[in-house]
Design an enzyme around this catalytic site. Structure first.
Site, PDB file in Angstrom:
ATOM      1  N   ASP A 534       0.770  -1.124  -0.034  1.00  0.00           N
ATOM      2  CA  ASP A 534       0.054  -0.093   0.143  1.00  0.00           C
ATOM      3  C   ASP A 534       0.890   1.217   0.070  1.00  0.00           C
ATOM      4  OD1 ASP A 534       0.850  -0.700   2.748  1.00  0.00           O
ATOM      5  OD2 ASP A 534      -0.425   0.843   3.531  1.00  0.00           O
ATOM      6  N   GLU A 535       0.258   2.226  -0.486  1.00  0.00           N
ATOM      7  CA  GLU A 535       0.821   3.573  -0.125  1.00  0.00           C
ATOM      8  C   GLU A 535       2.143   3.734  -0.688  1.00  0.00           C
ATOM      9  OE1 GLU A 535      -1.836   5.458   3.330  1.00  0.00           O
ATOM     10  OE2 GLU A 535       0.137   4.669   3.829  1.00  0.00           O
TER      11      GLU A 535
END
Length: 859
Positions: A534-535
């Site tokens: 993620d991210e």
């Protein structure tokens, strides 16, 4: 003044000037750190105009005062500020953002030194928003600029523990008293949830005792007779088709609650027979004065049947009702995510949490073991991962430890530092198995990987110093020629693995191999591994390795390329791959393994249902991980004193979790609000679930950026965990069936008045069981749950009306500086504050003053 006095003064002045030029000594640094008074004030969380280039900011002030004089300028103060400071208003101090949340305050040439009891101020603007008190980190560190001396935490910036509530207090932080310290913009309508607000918006408990039933609610529950069955003589297990180890932990819980196994105890007959027509993890439970009979088709169902015995029990009488139960879970995946990376959670906390997960029939523990701020699992052959990556201290070179993010301070023994040894991890695995819980480990990559990167750089330097160049480069995660400039969502510029380096995949394979071996040695095969993914933050743009790779393969998404490659690696080891939904959105589904678990964490108020529907329609196992209802690091209520983050929800209480309808995500637009407390609509007209497609389950999340110790973690976890268990196990009659292609809003009316009445009745049942039966059990087992805040209002006759949404607590009012027990004839105007307390008065909840701030910011 005579000539002798003038000469003496001159000599003293010369001596003082000479002393000022001398380097700061350790004793002086210690004395200054121990006596320096630092105070932080949030002046305005929504200034009318922000200095360029920020469009959203907040305005703050730091005040420094020293009771002793020190004229040197050879010092610096390091402190955590979650959002970067970008403009400073001061002639005597400068502030610079270093990395992540770490900032450094130093004196300018205009600083003339600390004079006794003179206050120095520096005002500054910070990007974005920061509005709950727990977001303003403690443990400012004083150091000398030359880094010769041992740095020391400024004593006035340490948090303390309130004696009555046992909650963290922040004496360095000025009071929050107005809406300009609660809201983030003029569009923000977030209410200040004081006692009057709670009186208007909470339901007063209707039941004065626990009804027959349990949490989570069974599919079928029938009271056979009105008499109670006493367990005072204990119980005696009679087992068929299983051994005692498979239900031992449920029996241990019964013993903790006062019902032990004895020869003369009531017979508890437990039968496991795979041929029985009972669903997986389901059970049948029948109780009478002569026998408790539990049947299941598998060991997990038998375990849950014995937990039901504990759930039915009244602590005061050690008795249960005579009932017939047929039960099975709503979802196969009923999970909890614990973040041990940002701030470390002790092994004992994990074990205690596993016990409560088993008690309420949760069966998946997603253990987050590595992130930017810490690597928490020992990996054979890579000791630097925990030696360097598991420790935060002030070492700007980061050769011994990571930078002290999140108010970590300097101490190596602080609870926010630490890691699990291989023996610790094996113990966690075995304890989870005994509670029929699968551990899903996660070592987040390629973003959120700063701890790994820094640790492998320490390994690289050590081996290079020994002349071992090949070994040094084997797991190095940095490409020196990569000149990419980026900033992650947590403001790091060096936290993402280079996905184009062969060493990256050697490192991943090494970690996975050792992780799988740890599971095998514990006798518990690794079934699912969570990549994270993620991210990622715009890394690799100027990486020569990535430019060369892209020239050969024309890669659409570097993050997707990494996930696909690692997913194949995981699948080749016979392990199911899992990841966060945003990273999985970057992959080509055709290049992914057959079995994929996606934790969907899109926010419902921002059309998050579309992501869940899209990924479920791919045939993936979607686990709902929606921040606005499953992130337990958000505050229970929108109030500055309630700890937690604020970006997706300002108020996430036990009732909100209870109200969740996971099978129908867009329907929540009819009664929930967004993060600014606005109504919203959810358009499902072009994103409907395919017929027959649903979700694998739901997962709660205890992220730890603002949770520095285990006591705070338990406060955030309980009692919301029990509402999560209720929704994961039981589908209520008031849930609105999913129908695709609709648009939901405040006026769409699918959640009608009849269903609202049914929900309210169900809530009254649940909250009575919670308050009168389950919270006392948590107390008996030593768990630290949140005591609710109290609703208060003025009756027409001027008397005080008080209630707690969760019953079972003493209610108290503060009158003339003294807490008194509530009674209906108390005069409203004489009361200064209200609170709830445990019946034995060993602990109180957070007090609410009367009245709360009004929107003008005035009292």
């Amino acid at each position: 003044m005579n000539k002798f006095a003038c000469l003496l003064m001159a000599l003293l002045g010369a001596h003082t000037a000479h002393a000022v030029t001398a380097p700061l000594t350790q004793g002086e640094l210690n004395a200054l750190a121990d006596n320096l008074q630092i105070r932080y004030q949030l002046i305005d969380s929504m200034p009318q105009q922000c200095p360029e280039p920020a469009k959203q900011c907040y305005f703050s002030e730091l005040q420094l005062r020293s009771p002793q004089r020190y004229s040197g300028a050879d010092w610096a103060i390091y402190f955590s500020q979650l959002m970067p400071i970008y403009q400073v208003e001061s002639d005597v101090f400068r502030i610079e953002h270093l990395n992540g949340d770490l900032h450094r305050l130093t004196p300018t040439e205009q600083f003339a030194g600390f004079s006794a009891d003179e206050t120095y101020s520096v005002r500054f603007y910070t990007e974005h928003s920061q509005i709950t008190r727990s977001e303003f980190m403690p443990n400012y560190i004083l150091a000398d600029k030359s880094e010769r001396l041992r740095p020391r935490v400024v004593a006035s910036t340490r948090s303390v523990r309130d004696e009555q509530t046992r909650l963290e207090q922040q004496p360095y932080l000025a009071p929050f008293e107005s809406y300009h310290q609660l809201r983030v913009s003029n569009k923000d309508q977030t209410p200040w949830m004081g006692a009057a607000y709670l009186a208007q918006h909470q339901s007063e408990p209707e039941l004065r005792a626990a009804p027959e039933g349990l949490i989570p609610m069974p599919r079928e529950f029938k009271v056979v007779s009105q008499g109670r069955i006493s367990l005072k003589k204990g119980i005696r297990f009679e087992l068929t088709g299983l051994d005692l180890a498979q239900i031992e932990m449920a029996g241990k819980r019964l013993a903790q609650l006062g019902v032990k196994q004895t020869q003369k105890g009531l017979s508890v007959r437990v039968t496991v027979d795979p041929s029985l027509p009972i669903a997986a993890q389901g059970y049948q439970f029948n109780s009478s004065t002569h026998l408790i009979d539990i049947k299941a088709s598998g060991a997990a169902g038998a375990f849950y049947g014995v937990q039901t015995l504990a759930g039915l029990m009244d602590l005061k009488t050690h008795s249960i009702p005579s009932v017939a139960i047929a039960d099975a879970p709503r979802y196969g995946f009923r999970g909890l995510h614990i973040d041990s990376a940002r701030n470390f959670r002790s092994k004992q906390f994990v074990l205690d949490t596993i016990a409560q997960m088993g008690a309420y029939k949760l069966n998946k523990l997603h253990l987050h073991l590595a992130d930017d701020e810490g690597w928490r699992l020992a990996i054979a052959g890579l000791p630097e991962l925990t030696k360097v990556g598991g420790l935060r201290c002030l070492d700007l070179s980061e050769t011994r430890c990571l930078l002290p993010q999140l108010g970590a301070g300097t101490g190596t023994g602080a609870p926010r530092n630490g890691h699990y040894s291989q023996q610790d991890y094996s113990e966690i695995l075995r304890y989870a198995k005994a509670h029929h819980i699968e551990v899903i480990p996660s070592l987040d990559m390629p973003g959120h990987s700063r701890a790994a990167i820094i640790a492998m750089e320490a390994r690289y330097r050590a081996l290079i110093a020994k002349g071992k160049t090949e070994a040094a480069n084997e797991y190095r995660l940095v490409e020196e020629a990569d000149e990419t400039r980026y900033s992650s969502i947590q403001h790091y510029h060096d936290n993402t693995l280079n996905v184009c380096l062969p060493a990256t995949y050697r490192f991943v394979n090494k970690v996975l191999t050792e992780l799988q071996r740890m599971h095998e040695r514990a006798g518990i095969p690794l079934k699912t591994y969570h990549i994270g993914a993620d991210e990622t933050a715009g890394a690799w743009l100027d990486s020569p390795a990535c430019k060369a790779l892209n020239a050969k393969q024309s890669i659409a998404s570097m993050n997707g390329y990494f996930i696909e490659k690692v997913a194949a690696m995981v699948a080749e080891k016979g392990i199911t791959v899992a990841g966060w939904s945003d990273g999985l959105s970057d992959v080509n589904p055709e290049k992914m393994p057959k079995n994929v678990q996606s934790n969907v964490w899109s926010t419902l108020s921002e059309q998050g249902h579309k992501v869940a529907h899209k990924q479920a329609n791919l045939g993936w196992d979607v686990v709902l991980s929606l921040p606005d209802v499953t992130y337990f690091d958000f505050p229970y209520q929108s109030h500055p004193e309630e700890r937690g983050n604020h970006w997706a929800s300002r108020a996430l209480d036990t009732r909100k979790v209870f109200e969740f309808m996971p099978d129908n995500l867009p329907v929540h637009a009819e009664f929930w609000r967004d993060v600014l407390h606005h109504t919203y609509s959810a358009d499902d007209s072009d994103s409907a679930l395919k017929p027959g497609v649903g979700y694998t389950g739901i997962q709660g999340h205890l992220w730890s950026e603002m949770i520095r110790d285990d006591l705070q973690a338990e406060y955030m976890l309980y009692p919301r965990l029990l509402a999560l268990a209720e929704r994961a196990w039981h589908k209520p009659a008031w849930a609105v069936p999913y129908q695709g292609g609709l648009v939901f809003s405040r006026s769409s009316g699918h959640f009608n008045d009849k269903k609202r009445r049914l929900r309210e009745q169900d809530w009254q049942r649940f909250v009575a069981l919670l308050g009168y039966r389950e919270l006392p059990k948590l107390t008996r087992q030593g768990r630290f749950f949140r005591i609710p805040t109290v609703a208060a209002s003025r009756r027409d006759d001027g008397t005080l009306n008080m209630f707690s949404e969760i019953p079972g607590f003493k209610l108290e009012a503060l009158i003339n500086g003294r807490w008194v027990n509530y009674h209906p004839r108390l005069d409203f105007d004489s009361v200064d504050a209200v609170r709830a307390a445990l019946e034995d008065e060993s602990r109180t909840g957070r007090a609410l003053p009367l009245p709360a701030p009004v929107e003008s910011g005035k009292h």
